[in-house]
Enzyme design. Sequence first.
Site, short mmCIF file in Angstrom:
data_model
loop_
_atom_site.label_atom_id
_atom_site.label_comp_id
_atom_site.label_asym_id
_atom_site.label_seq_id
_atom_site.Cartn_x
_atom_site.Cartn_y
_atom_site.Cartn_z
CB CYS A 173 55.43 70.62 82.53
SG CYS A 173 54.44 69.71 83.72
CB CYS A 196 57.25 67.93 84.31
SG CYS A 196 55.78 67.64 83.32
#
Length: 170
Positions: free
Chosen positions: A95, A98
Amino acid sequence: MAQRLLLRRFVSLALRKSSAPVRSQSSAFLPSLSSLSQRGTGITTQHRANPHTARSFSDSPACNVTFNVQNQLDFTDRVINSKIPVVVDFHATWCAPCRTLGPRLEKMVAKQEGKVVLAKVDIDDHTDLAIEYKVTVVPTVIALKDGDVMGKFVGVKSEDDLEVFIKKLI
């Protein structure tokens, strides 16, 4: 999303029980990378699954207040039973948002000088925790105090927004 997380959990448990080489997620979706690694370009897409290997997320100075959750028991011991507030970052290695949010969170938690800690939970490794806390999108950040959820947000936030979020917890 929850079904996909649950399916990944079952597959990962089955793969961990076997000691055969496991294809990484990237090689499953990009077969061209596998062919590149076979041609000797230096790109490797295969690794051995080892459930006992702890992943380190960062070598930043915030490591004394930041930790990776290893299993359900570790989460209960270090997060639920914590005497100080805990910010839990549900993330995934694949991600991109993230990877942006993680260092910001570490920086803001480090500024608090031990008044709050940061627990990092990889949803691919700990699907059960993600399902328990109704995490359907990453990154999701949950603030816990005395085992109770005090706040939650989804997505990337600015450092100012993160500071306000953490200050409310303290």
